[in-house]
Design a protein around this motif. Structure first.
Motif, PDB file in Angstrom:
ATOM      1  N   SER A 135       0.670  -1.065  -0.157  1.00 15.47           N
ATOM      2  CA  SER A 135       0.410   0.465  -0.436  1.00 15.47           C
ATOM      3  C   SER A 135       0.854   1.583  -0.099  1.00 15.47           C
ATOM      4  CB  SER A 135      -0.900   0.158   1.891  1.00 15.47           C
ATOM      5  OG  SER A 135      -1.284  -0.947   1.276  1.00 15.47           O
ATOM      6  N   THR A 136       1.833   1.081  -0.711  1.00 16.73           N
ATOM      7  CA  THR A 136       2.858   2.110  -0.857  1.00 16.73           C
ATOM      8  C   THR A 136       2.814   3.222  -2.026  1.00 16.73           C
ATOM      9  OG1 THR A 136       4.201   1.430   1.656  1.00 16.73           O
ATOM     10  CG2 THR A 136       5.373   2.311   0.352  1.00 16.73           C
ATOM     11  N   ASP A 137       3.005   4.206  -2.312  1.00 14.66           N
ATOM     12  CA  ASP A 137       3.960   4.479  -4.127  1.00 14.66           C
ATOM     13  C   ASP A 137       5.714   5.121  -3.791  1.00 14.66           C
ATOM     14  OD1 ASP A 137       2.564   3.657  -5.371  1.00 14.66           O
ATOM     15  OD2 ASP A 137       1.235   6.048  -5.079  1.00 14.66           O
ATOM     16  N   LEU A 138       6.877   4.610  -4.024  1.00 10.09           N
ATOM     17  CA  LEU A 138       7.854   4.947  -3.427  1.00 10.09           C
ATOM     18  C   LEU A 138       8.415   6.379  -4.275  1.00 10.09           C
ATOM     19  CD1 LEU A 138      11.198   3.406  -1.803  1.00 10.09           C
ATOM     20  CD2 LEU A 138      11.447   5.034  -4.069  1.00 10.09           C
ATOM     21  N   LEU A 139       8.360   7.230  -3.876  1.00 13.37           N
ATOM     22  CA  LEU A 139       9.365   8.254  -5.017  1.00 13.37           C
ATOM     23  C   LEU A 139      10.377   9.107  -4.329  1.00 13.37           C
ATOM     24  CD1 LEU A 139       7.351  10.424  -6.708  1.00 13.37           C
ATOM     25  CD2 LEU A 139       6.621  11.572  -5.125  1.00 13.37           C
ATOM     26  N   VAL A 140      11.061   8.722  -5.327  1.00 14.40           N
ATOM     27  CA  VAL A 140      12.569   9.770  -5.040  1.00 14.40           C
ATOM     28  C   VAL A 140      12.437  10.985  -6.155  1.00 14.40           C
ATOM     29  CG1 VAL A 140      14.859  10.138  -5.976  1.00 14.40           C
ATOM     30  CG2 VAL A 140      12.919   7.743  -4.964  1.00 14.40           C
ATOM     31  N   THR A 141      12.572  12.669  -5.617  1.00 13.00           N
ATOM     32  CA  THR A 141      12.126  13.758  -5.985  1.00 13.00           C
ATOM     33  C   THR A 141      13.532  14.833  -6.502  1.00 13.00           C
ATOM     34  OG1 THR A 141       9.743  13.817  -5.554  1.00 13.00           O
ATOM     35  CG2 THR A 141      11.093  15.833  -6.434  1.00 13.00           C
ATOM     36  N   PHE A 142      14.216  15.237  -7.675  1.00 13.09           N
ATOM     37  CA  PHE A 142      15.379  14.988  -7.660  1.00 13.09           C
ATOM     38  C   PHE A 142      14.868  16.842  -7.865  1.00 13.09           C
ATOM     39  CE2 PHE A 142      19.200  15.565 -11.053  1.00 13.09           C
ATOM     40  CZ  PHE A 142      20.084  16.724 -10.745  1.00 13.09           C
ATOM     41  N   ASN A 143      15.169  17.786  -7.206  1.00 16.15           N
ATOM     42  CA  ASN A 143      15.260  18.692  -7.510  1.00 16.15           C
ATOM     43  C   ASN A 143      15.983  19.781  -8.141  1.00 16.15           C
ATOM     44  OD1 ASN A 143      12.206  19.271  -6.506  1.00 16.15           O
ATOM     45  ND2 ASN A 143      13.382  18.378  -4.240  1.00 16.15           N
ATOM     46  N   ASP A 144      16.167  20.407  -8.903  1.00  7.24           N
ATOM     47  CA  ASP A 144      17.680  20.537  -9.685  1.00  7.24           C
ATOM     48  C   ASP A 144      17.229  21.948 -10.067  1.00  7.24           C
ATOM     49  OD1 ASP A 144      19.476  21.117 -10.665  1.00  7.24           O
ATOM     50  OD2 ASP A 144      19.698  20.165 -12.641  1.00  7.24           O
ATOM     51  N   PRO A 145      17.716  23.322  -9.566  1.00  6.03           N
ATOM     52  CA  PRO A 145      17.437  24.694  -9.741  1.00  6.03           C
ATOM     53  C   PRO A 145      17.874  24.959 -10.787  1.00  6.03           C
ATOM     54  CG  PRO A 145      17.639  24.443  -7.739  1.00  6.03           C
ATOM     55  CD  PRO A 145      18.336  22.754  -8.513  1.00  6.03           C
ATOM     56  N   VAL A 146      17.357  25.162 -11.766  1.00  9.56           N
ATOM     57  CA  VAL A 146      18.038  25.698 -13.185  1.00  9.56           C
ATOM     58  C   VAL A 146      18.346  27.231 -13.371  1.00  9.56           C
ATOM     59  CG1 VAL A 146      17.600  23.483 -14.371  1.00  9.56           C
ATOM     60  CG2 VAL A 146      15.493  25.726 -14.738  1.00  9.56           C
ATOM     61  N   VAL A 147      16.991  27.467 -12.831  1.00 12.34           N
ATOM     62  CA  VAL A 147      17.236  29.880 -12.993  1.00 12.34           C
ATOM     63  C   VAL A 147      17.216  30.019 -11.418  1.00 12.34           C
ATOM     64  CG1 VAL A 147      16.377  31.779 -13.518  1.00 12.34           C
ATOM     65  CG2 VAL A 147      16.706  29.780 -15.704  1.00 12.34           C
ATOM     66  N   ILE A 148      17.927  31.201 -10.879  1.00 17.07           N
ATOM     67  CA  ILE A 148      17.928  32.009  -9.822  1.00 17.07           C
ATOM     68  C   ILE A 148      17.930  32.838  -9.858  1.00 17.07           C
ATOM     69  CG2 ILE A 148      19.089  32.237  -7.591  1.00 17.07           C
ATOM     70  CD1 ILE A 148      18.319  28.478  -7.937  1.00 17.07           C
ATOM     71  N   ASP A 149      16.400  33.627  -8.854  1.00 18.40           N
ATOM     72  CA  ASP A 149      16.311  35.345  -9.268  1.00 18.40           C
ATOM     73  C   ASP A 149      17.284  36.037  -8.361  1.00 18.40           C
ATOM     74  OD1 ASP A 149      14.751  37.557  -7.582  1.00 18.40           O
ATOM     75  OD2 ASP A 149      13.132  36.560  -9.361  1.00 18.40           O
ATOM     76  N   PRO A 150      17.460  36.641  -9.010  1.00 17.01           N
ATOM     77  CA  PRO A 150      18.615  37.194  -8.194  1.00 17.01           C
ATOM     78  C   PRO A 150      18.484  37.627  -6.626  1.00 17.01           C
ATOM     79  CG  PRO A 150      17.828  38.103 -10.635  1.00 17.01           C
ATOM     80  CD  PRO A 150      17.735  37.317 -10.352  1.00 17.01           C
ATOM     81  N   PHE A 151      16.980  37.774  -7.221  1.00 13.00           N
ATOM     82  CA  PHE A 151      16.917  38.801  -5.167  1.00 13.00           C
ATOM     83  C   PHE A 151      16.330  37.380  -4.993  1.00 13.00           C
ATOM     84  CE2 PHE A 151      15.968  42.266  -8.208  1.00 13.00           C
ATOM     85  CZ  PHE A 151      16.709  43.037  -7.316  1.00 13.00           C
ATOM     86  N   SER A 152      16.611  36.171  -4.136  1.00 14.09           N
ATOM     87  CA  SER A 152      16.705  35.241  -4.214  1.00 14.09           C
ATOM     88  C   SER A 152      17.636  34.854  -3.272  1.00 14.09           C
ATOM     89  CB  SER A 152      16.286  33.501  -4.625  1.00 14.09           C
ATOM     90  OG  SER A 152      16.132  32.318  -3.780  1.00 14.09           O
TER      91      SER A 152
END
Length: 187
Positions: A135-152
């Protein structure tokens, strides 16, 4: 960390080969029991491994889309996300033999860090392994920022990226090496 060494996940119930230059976020703050969260030591990249409720009554590709939309909601990216592709992942490449089906979703989200106004564009690579017997969904999420706002806040001091960024090949290596050692984790 040696990139050929398996990293213990969920107290040793799972293991996987992780990319180089990882930092376990649980060393810095509390993480929910159903998650393992890792960040790159010199980029804003992250990898999250989650054990989630199996989404019944959906096709496998619909379940991948559902989990992507849930991630978008968690990232406050509702209305600022786009699915680029949803494809079956070759089962023959997986070490996780318990997996009923596997899917890879690629998408984009515009997200802010720490509820800032600045929006960063992040490639989201989501691997879904369906485990209906648990009764499980195994999730692997890779977050890869490609554009960083200069004010972030992510842009502050960001010029010092000296270590190689993670790639989709690193994600592929991780998911293909993933193994279940203790089914007792599912209760």
């Amino acid at each position: 960390m040696d990139t050929t060494e398996k990293y213990q996940l969920f107290g040793g119930a799972f293991s996987a080969v992780m990319p180089p230059t990882i930092q376990d976020v649980s060393d810095m703050r509390e993480i929910p029991d159903n998650q393992e969260v890792f960040v790159h030591t010199s980029t804003d990249q992250s990898i999250i491994v989650e054990l989630l409720e199996y989404q019944e009554g959906m096709t496998d590709s619909e379940a991948a889309r559902y989990h992507f939309e849930d991630v978008a909601s968690s990232n406050s990216a509702d209305g600022r996300s786009e699915i680029l592709s949803v494809e079956p992942f070759p089962m023959a490449q997986l070490s996780l033999t318990n997996c009923a089906s596997a899917w890879l979703l690629t998408g984009l989200q515009q997200v802010s860090k720490f509820n800032e106004q600045a929006l960063n564009t992040v490639n989201i690579h989501l691997f879904l392994c369906r485990l209906p017997q648990y009764s499980t969904d195994l999730l692997v999420t890779f977050n890869d920022p490609v554009v960083i706002d200069p004010f972030s806040s992510s842009a502050v001091g960001g010029a010092a990226e000296t270590l190689p960024r993670w790639t989709c090949e690193d994600l592929n290596h991780l998911v293909c090496s993933l193994q279940l050692h203790d089914p007792g984790i599912f209760g």
